[in-house]
Design an enzyme around this catalytic site. Structure first.
Site, short mmCIF file in Angstrom:
data_model
loop_
_atom_site.label_atom_id
_atom_site.label_comp_id
_atom_site.label_asym_id
_atom_site.label_seq_id
_atom_site.Cartn_x
_atom_site.Cartn_y
_atom_site.Cartn_z
N CYS A 95 -69.03 30.99 21.18
CA CYS A 95 -69.38 29.60 21.50
C CYS A 95 -69.06 28.69 20.31
O CYS A 95 -69.49 28.96 19.17
CB CYS A 95 -70.87 29.54 21.80
SG CYS A 95 -71.48 27.90 22.13
N CYS B 262 -64.00 24.26 22.84
CA CYS B 262 -65.08 24.65 23.73
C CYS B 262 -64.54 25.79 24.59
O CYS B 262 -63.39 25.73 25.05
CB CYS B 262 -65.52 23.47 24.60
SG CYS B 262 -66.68 23.92 25.90
N1 DGL Z 1 -69.84 27.57 25.02
C1 DGL Z 1 -69.94 26.18 24.63
C2 DGL Z 1 -68.97 25.88 23.51
O1 DGL Z 1 -67.98 26.55 23.33
C3 DGL Z 1 -69.58 25.26 25.78
C4 DGL Z 1 -70.56 25.10 26.85
C5 DGL Z 1 -71.93 24.59 26.42
O2 DGL Z 1 -72.09 23.38 26.20
O3 DGL Z 1 -72.80 25.43 26.31
O4 DGL Z 1 -69.20 24.92 22.81
#
Ligand code: DGL
Length: 284
Positions: A80, A196
Site C-alpha cells: 500500500c 496507488c
Molecule cells: N492501497 C492504497 C494505496 O496504495 C489505495 C487504496 C486506499 O485508499 O486504501 O494507497
C-alpha cells in the site's frame, strides 16, 4: 518487546495492503519469484487508507506487521502506498527493535527510482491518494534521487474507491481519471508514477488521456527485485523448485474480498480467511 525468532527460507513472504489493490504488487512477486510462498493480508475492514491520518496508518501498519510476524513471515512487503508513505520508517524501527531479523520493503523507493531514471524532461507526475500526497514521501524520495527533478503531485480523493466499485468501468470513471490527469498534462510531465495500488487497473485510460509519449511507472517490478535481493542477502530464498503457494487473509468480509480480489489478481484466489486485528475490530 520479544525478538522474532530467526526466519527460515521455507517461511512465507508477507504482503499487506488496505484491501485488494496490493494484488497488483503480489502479481509481480508471483511472476518474478514463483518459488516463494506468499501470505497476503488486506485490511478491508478499514479500507480506504487514502483518507486516514499518518498516525492511524502507522498504528495499523505496526499492528498488521505483528500479526504477519506471528504467522511466520520471513519478510514484509508494504504494498500500500499510503501505508508505505506514512509508516515505512516506523516499521523499520519496530522490526529493528524486534531483533532486526526481518526486512520490510515499501513501494515508494522502487517507483521513484524507476521514474527518476526514466524521465528525460525531469518533470514527473504523481497520482496518489490524499494520505500519500500529504505524507510528502514521494517528494522526499524524488529530491533524494535528483534534486533537479520536478514532481507534480495530484491527490486523487475518490479514484481508488471508484475503481474498486467501478467494474465494469463506465464513462464516469473515464471522466474522473481525465480530471485528475489535467494538472499533469498542464505540467507537461513525461513520466507518471501510479502511486496507488488501484491505479494500474486504469492504465489503459491513463495512457490514452496522457498520451503515448508519457511513461506510466508502477512499483511492482522494482519491489520484486528488492525482495529478491533482500532474501538473497540473508540466505532466505525458498529452496523449493516448484511453484509456491499463496493464501489470503482479510479483516473484512471474506466472500467479497475473494470476488474482488480475483479481478485484481486475475488468477484464482484459493483460500481466504477473515481475521480480527484488535484495532480493526474497534473501528468496524
Ligand atoms: N492501497 C492504497 C494505496 O496504495 C489505495 C487504496 C486506499 O485508499 O486504501 O494507497
Amino acid at each position: 518487546m520479544p525478538g522474532v525468532s530467526e526466519p527460515r527460507p521455507q517461511q512465507p513472504v508477507a504482503v499487506f495492503d488496505s484491501g485488494v489493490g496490493g494484488m497488483t504488487v503480489l502479481h509481480e512477486l508471483l511472476v518474478s519469484l514463483p518459488t516463494e510462498d506468499y501470505l497476503y493480508l488486506g485490511d478491508t475492514a478499514r479500507f480506504p487508507y487514502g483518507d486516514r491520518t499518518q498516525e492511524q496508518l502507522r498504528a495499523f501498519s505496526v499492528e498488521i506487521a505483528e500479526y504477519l510476524l506471528a504467522q511466520g513471515a520471513k519478510l514484509l512487503v508494504v504494498a500500500c502506498n499510503a501505508a508505505s508513505s506514512a509508516a515505512l520508517g516506523t516499521l523499520e524501527r519496530h522490526l529493528a527493535a524486534r531483533g532486526g531479523e526481518v526486512d520490510v520493503i515499501g513501494v515508494v523507493a522502487a517507483a521513484t527510482q524507476l521514474a527518476v531514471a526514466g524521465s528525460r524532461s525531469g518533470r514527473i507526475g504523481l497520482l496518489a491518494t490524499p494520505a500519500t500526497v500529504a505524507s510528502g514521501a514521494y517528494e522526499r524520495a524524488v529530491r533524494a534521487a535528483d534534486p533537479h527533478v520536478h514532481l507534480e503531485s495530484v491527490p486523487c480523493a475518490d479514484l481508488a474507491p471508484i475503481i474498486q466499485s467501478g467494474f465494469p468501468f463506465d464513462i464516469e470513471v473515464v471522466e474522473t481519471v481525465r480530471e485528475y490527469c489535467a494538472p499533469l498534462r498542464a505540467a507537461q510531465v513525461d513520466t507518471v508514477v501510479l502511486g496507488c495500488t488501484h491505479y494500474p487497473l486504469v492504465a489503459p485510460m491513463l495512457q490514452r488521456i496522457l498520451g503515448r509519449d508519457v511513461t506510466l511507472v508502477t512499483s511492482g517490478a522494482g519491489v520484486a527485485r528488492s525482495v529478491e535481493r533482500a532474501l538473497a542477502a540473508r540466505g532466505l530464498e525458498n529452496p523449493q523448485s516448484e511453484e509456491g503457494s499463496y493464501r489470503f487473509r482479510c479483516t473484512g468480509e471474506a466472500s467479497s474480498f475473494k470476488a474482488l480480489g480475483t479481478r485484481f489478481l486475475q488468477m484464482p484466489l484459493g483460500e481466504v480467511a477473515q481475521v480480527e486485528l484488535g484495532a480493526a475490530r474497534a473501528a468496524a
